[in-house]
Enzyme design. Structure first.
Site, PDB file in Angstrom:
ATOM      1  CG  HIS A 134      -0.279  -0.297   2.512  1.00  0.00           C
ATOM      2  ND1 HIS A 134       0.602   0.593   3.083  1.00  0.00           N
ATOM      3  CD2 HIS A 134      -0.313  -1.368   3.340  1.00  0.00           C
ATOM      4  CE1 HIS A 134       1.048   0.106   4.223  1.00  0.00           C
ATOM      5  NE2 HIS A 134       0.519  -1.099   4.402  1.00  0.00           N
ATOM      6  CD  GLU A 135       0.661   5.775  -2.114  1.00  0.00           C
ATOM      7  OE1 GLU A 135       1.431   6.682  -1.762  1.00  0.00           O
ATOM      8  OE2 GLU A 135       0.771   5.188  -3.205  1.00  0.00           O
ATOM      9  N   GLY A 136       1.878   3.147   2.278  1.00  0.00           N
ATOM     10  CA  GLY A 136       2.902   3.170   3.336  1.00  0.00           C
ATOM     11  C   GLY A 136       4.194   2.539   2.830  1.00  0.00           C
ATOM     12  CG  HIS A 137       4.260  -1.645   2.017  1.00  0.00           C
ATOM     13  ND1 HIS A 137       2.955  -2.063   1.954  1.00  0.00           N
ATOM     14  CD2 HIS A 137       4.820  -2.309   3.065  1.00  0.00           C
ATOM     15  CE1 HIS A 137       2.724  -2.951   2.911  1.00  0.00           C
ATOM     16  NE2 HIS A 137       3.830  -3.113   3.605  1.00  0.00           N
ATOM     17  CG  MET A 180      -2.447   3.648   4.560  1.00  0.00           C
ATOM     18  SD  MET A 180      -1.857   3.886   2.888  1.00  0.00           S
ATOM     19  CE  MET A 180      -3.038   5.106   2.349  1.00  0.00           C
ATOM     20  CB  SER A 181      -2.068  -1.836   8.611  1.00  0.00           C
ATOM     21  OG  SER A 181      -1.911  -3.218   8.881  1.00  0.00           O
ATOM     22  CG  ASP A 207       5.397  -2.055  11.776  1.00  0.00           C
ATOM     23  OD1 ASP A 207       4.664  -2.900  12.273  1.00  0.00           O
ATOM     24  OD2 ASP A 207       5.186  -1.567  10.640  1.00  0.00           O
TER      25      ASP A 207
HETATM   26  P1  AMP Z   1       4.971  -4.925   6.495  1.00  0.00           P
HETATM   27  O1  AMP Z   1       4.732  -5.360   5.086  1.00  0.00           O
HETATM   28  O2  AMP Z   1       3.714  -4.637   7.234  1.00  0.00           O
HETATM   29  O3  AMP Z   1       5.932  -5.829   7.232  1.00  0.00           O
HETATM   30  O4  AMP Z   1       5.703  -3.523   6.417  1.00  0.00           O
HETATM   31  C1  AMP Z   1       6.887  -3.353   5.699  1.00  0.00           C
HETATM   32  C2  AMP Z   1       7.481  -1.999   6.011  1.00  0.00           C
HETATM   33  O5  AMP Z   1       6.556  -0.984   5.665  1.00  0.00           O
HETATM   34  C3  AMP Z   1       7.777  -1.828   7.510  1.00  0.00           C
HETATM   35  O6  AMP Z   1       8.997  -1.137   7.676  1.00  0.00           O
HETATM   36  C4  AMP Z   1       6.608  -1.015   7.974  1.00  0.00           C
HETATM   37  O7  AMP Z   1       6.890  -0.224   9.111  1.00  0.00           O
HETATM   38  C5  AMP Z   1       6.344  -0.137   6.764  1.00  0.00           C
HETATM   39  N1  AMP Z   1       4.967   0.348   6.795  1.00  0.00           N
HETATM   40  C6  AMP Z   1       3.838  -0.395   6.903  1.00  0.00           C
HETATM   41  N2  AMP Z   1       2.750   0.407   6.978  1.00  0.00           N
HETATM   42  C7  AMP Z   1       3.210   1.676   6.930  1.00  0.00           C
HETATM   43  C8  AMP Z   1       2.580   2.962   6.973  1.00  0.00           C
HETATM   44  N3  AMP Z   1       1.271   3.103   7.098  1.00  0.00           N
HETATM   45  N4  AMP Z   1       3.367   4.049   6.896  1.00  0.00           N
HETATM   46  C9  AMP Z   1       4.718   3.927   6.784  1.00  0.00           C
HETATM   47  N5  AMP Z   1       5.367   2.753   6.739  1.00  0.00           N
HETATM   48  C10 AMP Z   1       4.628   1.644   6.812  1.00  0.00           C
END
Ligand code: AMP
Length: 280
Positions: free
Chosen positions: A34-37, A184-185, A150
């Site tokens: 998503h946009e966070g990634h 975002m998650s 995180d």
């Molecule tokens: P994940 O796929 O959930 O393990 O996340 C991969 C990376 O993306 C981690 O470093 C997370 O902290 C980061 N991340 C996930 N969601 C967000 C978000 N909403 N805003 C910024 N970074 C994010």
């Protein structure tokens, strides 16, 4: 953009890239992007010559009874998003390649993993630091990008990289939020409509905490009580933790003086979500 599924072939490729003097940026993810990634990917694209995104739902960081099996996966869509952002390499290994039969080596960062998510998810950070250490060994990035979403994870990884002299710079990027403030998650897809609406209370509670702080309140207990009231006002929520801790040692703070991290984990229905805010 090339997809690697095998650590040893990526190790070879990385050696070639390094010989050419290129700077490598790594964005580790579990996919369902998503946009966070993508904010991390864009930053890596700006800073470095070769952007590698790992997409791997890491079994070692899920406890028994957690959502490893049903964790959302959408590799094809993820590849399209990455291609669009100019990612050079995707590393999407199979579990068997990362943890072959006989696998027995784990990285354990002590103390800062005993609290917050570490307390409610025993073994979680052992799994995270192990897989990230493996990525760092395979990819030898110059810079690795993590999200502040995180927050504890980023602190643990920084500690590990420093303690084990991994020679990689860790950059931590701001939280990207939905319009209504929900962080975002990938796990937000688990929420049904009512839960999704209730989930707004998480960021609302953090904002009301910040407001209290800005009006001069320094007593953590009072601020935490405010957070709890806002979250508990929604019927399907259950607070796992709400804490005010130091941004480096993650130890509880009673009276806020310097920088502090307010971190919360909340179950909405069956979905566990986390969020945080830094007070300066
Ligand atoms: P994940 O796929 O959930 O393990 O996340 C991969 C990376 O993306 C981690 O470093 C997370 O902290 C980061 N991340 C996930 N969601 C967000 C978000 N909403 N805003 C910024 N970074 C994010």
């Amino acid at each position: 953009m090339k997809v690697y599924r095998d650590p040893s072939s990526l190790i070879k490729k990385v050696r070639e890239i390094k010989k050419q003097g290129y700077k490598i940026g790594l964005v580790p993810t579990m996919g369902f992007l998503h946009e966070g990634h993508m904010s991390l990917v864009r930053k890596a694209r700006k800073d470095t010559d070769c952007v590698i995104v790992s997409i791997f739902v890491n079994p070692a960081q899920f406890g028994p009874g957690e959502d490893f099996k049903k964790y959302p996966r959408a590799l094809k869509k993820d590849l399209v998003l990455c291609e669009k952002e100019g990612v050079d390499i995707i590393f999407a290994p199979e579990s068997k390649k990362m943890y072959p039969r006989g696998y027995s080596t784990y990285v354990n960062v002590e103390k800062i993993t005993d609290t917050l998510c570490g307390a409610s998810r025993p073994g979680h950070f052992r799994g995270v630091s192990t897989v990230v250490a493996k990525f760092f060994n395979i990819i030898t990035p110059d810079i690795a990008y993590f999200g502040r979403k995180d927050a504890q994870q980023a602190i643990v990884i920084k500690r590990m990289a420093e303690d084990l002299n991994m020679g990689v710079e860790i950059k931590v990027m701001p939280i990207v939020r939905e319009k209504d403030g929900l962080a975002m998650s990938s796990r937000n897809v688990y929420l049904n409509r009512r839960e999704r609406s209730e989930a707004q209370c998480i960021y609302k509670s953090l904002k009301s905490a910040k407001k209290l702080f800005n009006s001069g309140e320094r007593d953590s207990k009072k601020i935490i009580n405010k957070i709890k009231r806002v979250i508990n006002s929604q019927p399907d929520t259950k607070i796992d933790y709400a804490a005010i801790v130091g941004t480096k040692d993650l130890r509880d703070i009673k009276k806020i003086s310097g920088e502090a991290l307010i971190a919360v984990a909340v179950k909405i229905g069956k979905t566990r979500l986390i969020d945080n805010i830094v007070l300066k």
